[in-house]
Design an enzyme around this catalytic site. Sequence first.
Site, PDB file in Angstrom:
ATOM      1  N   ASN A  90       0.830  -1.203   0.000  1.00  0.00           N
ATOM      2  CA  ASN A  90       0.000   0.000   0.000  1.00  0.00           C
ATOM      3  C   ASN A  90       0.864   1.252   0.000  1.00  0.00           C
ATOM      4  OD1 ASN A  90      -2.384  -1.434   0.092  1.00  0.00           O
ATOM      5  ND2 ASN A  90      -2.819  -1.025   2.242  1.00  0.00           N
ATOM      6  N   ARG A 419     -11.170  -3.408 -14.295  1.00  0.00           N
ATOM      7  CA  ARG A 419     -10.060  -4.310 -13.960  1.00  0.00           C
ATOM      8  C   ARG A 419     -10.594  -5.741 -14.069  1.00  0.00           C
ATOM      9  NH1 ARG A 419      -6.182  -1.068 -11.379  1.00  0.00           N
ATOM     10  NH2 ARG A 419      -7.048   0.671 -10.192  1.00  0.00           N
ATOM     11  N   HIS A 479     -15.476   3.936 -14.772  1.00  0.00           N
ATOM     12  CA  HIS A 479     -15.284   3.135 -13.570  1.00  0.00           C
ATOM     13  C   HIS A 479     -16.536   2.326 -13.223  1.00  0.00           C
ATOM     14  CE1 HIS A 479     -14.708   2.812  -9.032  1.00  0.00           C
ATOM     15  NE2 HIS A 479     -13.589   2.304  -9.489  1.00  0.00           N
ATOM     16  N   TYR A 512     -12.635  -9.268  -1.969  1.00  0.00           N
ATOM     17  CA  TYR A 512     -13.250  -7.944  -1.896  1.00  0.00           C
ATOM     18  C   TYR A 512     -14.720  -8.129  -1.509  1.00  0.00           C
ATOM     19  CZ  TYR A 512      -9.530  -5.278  -4.291  1.00  0.00           C
ATOM     20  OH  TYR A 512      -8.359  -4.662  -4.629  1.00  0.00           O
ATOM     21  N   ARG A 608     -14.160   2.971   4.664  1.00  0.00           N
ATOM     22  CA  ARG A 608     -13.008   2.100   4.891  1.00  0.00           C
ATOM     23  C   ARG A 608     -11.694   2.877   4.907  1.00  0.00           C
ATOM     24  NH1 ARG A 608     -11.871  -0.438  -0.005  1.00  0.00           N
ATOM     25  NH2 ARG A 608     -10.088   0.924  -0.209  1.00  0.00           N
ATOM     26  N   HIS A 636     -15.437  -3.014   0.019  1.00  0.00           N
ATOM     27  CA  HIS A 636     -15.390  -2.307  -1.263  1.00  0.00           C
ATOM     28  C   HIS A 636     -16.766  -1.871  -1.759  1.00  0.00           C
ATOM     29  CE1 HIS A 636     -14.393  -2.049  -5.706  1.00  0.00           C
ATOM     30  NE2 HIS A 636     -13.357  -1.430  -5.188  1.00  0.00           N
TER      31      HIS A 636
END
Length: 731
Positions: A90, A419, A479, A512, A608, A636
Site C-alpha cells: 500500500n 479491472r 469506472h 473484496y 473504509r 469495497h
Amino acid sequence: MTRTKKDLEQKDLDVSLEVDIIESVVSSEISESTLVTIDKQDEKSVDRSMYFFNRELSWIAFNKRVLSEGIDSRTSLLERAKFFAIFSTNLDEFFMVRVASVKKKFAEHMDIVSDDGLSPEKQLQVIREALVPLVTMQHEFFENTIRQELYEHGVKLLDYKDIDKKHQRYLKTYFQDKLFAVLTPLAVDPAHPFPYISNLSLNLVVIVRDRYTKEKNFARVKVPNVLPRFVKIPETDDHTFVPLEQVIAHNLDALFPGMEIISYYPFRITRDAQLDIEEEEADDLISALQEELRKQKFGSVVRMEIASDIPPEIRKELIEQLGITEADVYDIPGLIGLGDLMAISFLPMPEHQDKPWKSVTHPRLKQGDEDGKNIFDIISEGDFLVHHPYQSFTTTVQRFIEDAANDDDVLAIKQTLYRTSGDSPIVHALIRAAENGKQVAVLVELKARFDEANNILWARKLENSGVHVVYGFKNLKTHTKTALVVRQEGDRLVRYVHIGTGNYNPKTARFYSDLGIFSCNDNLGADLTDLFNYLTGYSRQRDYRKLLVAPVNMREKFLKLIQREIEHQKQGYPSYIIAKMNSLVDPEIISALYEASQVGVNIDLIIRGICCIRPKVKGLSDRIRVISVIGRFLEHSRIFYFSNGGEEQIYIGSADWMPRNLDARVEVITPVEEVSLIKELKQILEIILADNRQAWDLKEDGTYIQRVPKDGEPEMSSQKHFMSQGRPEFA
C-alpha cells in the site's frame, strides 16, 4: 412499524419509531442563519483544517489500521505477516501516486492548497512526520515480535551468518547455479555513470578495494525479482529461509574477483508512476498509453529506503546520484521490502491461517437450478442481490455472462471492464459470444491504474475476436460496473442487467466485499441502453429514468437527496442517512452533511479508507458518526441509505463521494426498490454498524479507536457474521 411522511401528515401519532429515527426527529433549534457553511469567498479567511482532515494524512491513518491487524495478536500468525506485506505494498503505491503528485506540484511551484489548507510543501512535511515513526514501528515490531513468533512456529527467516556451514555450502551452490549468471555488477566511476535503477527494485551498494592499487570503488548489484525473495533451505524439518540479498552479499567475491569486499548495504527506490497522457492531442489512445508506460519506467525517484547503518558518505552519494533530498530517505532497521512477506503468508500451515472460505451459491440460483430454470428465468421472477465474497461470483456474475454467450436467444451483450484477472473467464465468455454471432460491445478502461498494460492486452484480444471495443472518453475514466444482456423472448426483447460495486474480476471477488443487483426492470434496462449509447457513440444524454450517472447528474442527485433529509428534519419527519463507501473526500458533499447534522439529521458513515469529514464536532457535526472496518476481506461496496420521511430509499453502485468519482469518471449508482431488498441492504448496514471486533471509530481529532466488546457483550465481527449466514460453522 416506521412512521412515514404520509403518516405524519395524517397526524397518526400512534405509530412507533425505530430508536435511531426517534433521535433524528427531535426538533432542531438551530436556525438557518447559524448553520456553519464554507462559502467560496470565505475559503481563504477560515481555518479549513477545522472542517476537513487532510486527505494524505487520512490515507496514512487507514494504512495504520491495516498495520494494526498485523500487530493484533488475535489475528492468525501468517495472516499477520500478510497484513504487514499489505501495509508495505500500500505504501509503495501511495508514494508512486499520491506523494509523487504532491512533489510535482511543489516542484512546479503550483499555488494549490489542499482542502484543509495545506500547501504542497507543508503536505510533504506532514506526510513524512506521520510516516517516519509508523515505518519504524512496522519494522521494529516485525524484527522483535513477528519474526520471533514465526521462528517459534517453524518459519525461520534467518540471516546468512546464523546458518551452519552445511547450509552455507548449499547456498554457495545455489548462488552459482541460480544467481551468478543472472546478476550484473555495475561499477560507478568517471568511466561508468550511475546506472538506471528500476522502480521498487532492491539493490546492494557495494564498496570494493583493489588488492593491488588499494583504490576504493563503488558498485551496484540489483537483487533480481525473477527469483524468490526468500531462499528455502532444504533438508530441514521446518520452513527455513535466508533473504536472497544476503545470499548475494556473501558471494560477492565471485562477482568482483581480485577485489576486497569492504562493505555492502541494501537499498530500494520508489519512482513516480503517474501517467501523463495528453488525451486531447492523442490520435491513438493505445499508442499514447503504451508510450507513457515506457516513460513510466524512468519516473523521478520519490523515495529511497536504506539500511539504517549505512555510512554517511555512501548515503550522501546515493542521494546525489538519485537526485533526491534527505527528506526522501527512509531509514529501515532490518529487512527492506516487507511486501515480500506475502509469499510467507501462503505457506502450507493452515493452523496459522484463516480458515479457508468457500463462497456459497445464492439461494435463488440454487433453487432455480434444482427446478431446471436458466439464469434468465430466475432473474425474471424478481430482482435479487448478490453479496461477494460470501455469495459466489462464479455462479452469479460470471455465470450470467457465460450463459448469455451460449444462449441461442441472446442477441447482444454490452459490458464495462475496469479491472479483470490475468486469465479472465469473463473476457473468454465475451469472445465466445462474438464467435457465436452475438453483438458484443465492451468498454475497456485503458487507464485503470497499474492495470493499463493488462487492459491493452485484453482489448486487442477482444477486438481480434470481433468484439466492438471502445475506450471511453477523453479525460474521463469509465469506472462503472455494468452489464446488459438483450434477449429475444417470443415477440419481444427483454433486457437483463447487472449493476455492481466491484470489478468483473473473479480473483479479487474472492477477497473484496462487494454487492451487485440482477434485474430485468424495464427502466433500468432502458437506462443502461442509453448509458452504453453514451459510452460508445455520440450522445449528450442527461436524463435517466432511475440511474444516477457521473459526471452527468450524480453530484446533483446526491446533494438533493441530502437536502431532502434536511427538509424532512425541519418539518418533523423521520430523517436518517447511512452511507458506506471506500473514501469520503468531496468538500461539497461534506458541507451538505454538516448542514444536515446541524439541523438534527443523524448520519452514520462507514468509510473504509480516506475520510476528510470531521465527526462529532460540537455545533458542526454532532450527529455524524464515522466508522472504518478493516478485516479479512477488503470492504469495497458502496451503499447509500436515506430514510426519506419513512419511505426509505437505498442505492448501490461504483462511486465514492470523491471529486474524481463525481466529476472525472463515468460512474453508475442504481436505486434498489424491491422492499425485501431494501430490508436486506439495511440489515447489512446495521450489522456492520454493530461490529465491535474490526470496526474503528473516528474521533473529532482524526484519531481512530478500535472498538472492543463491552463487559458482558459478545464479540461481533460483521465479516464473520456474513460468512456464518452461508456456512454456520463460521459462527
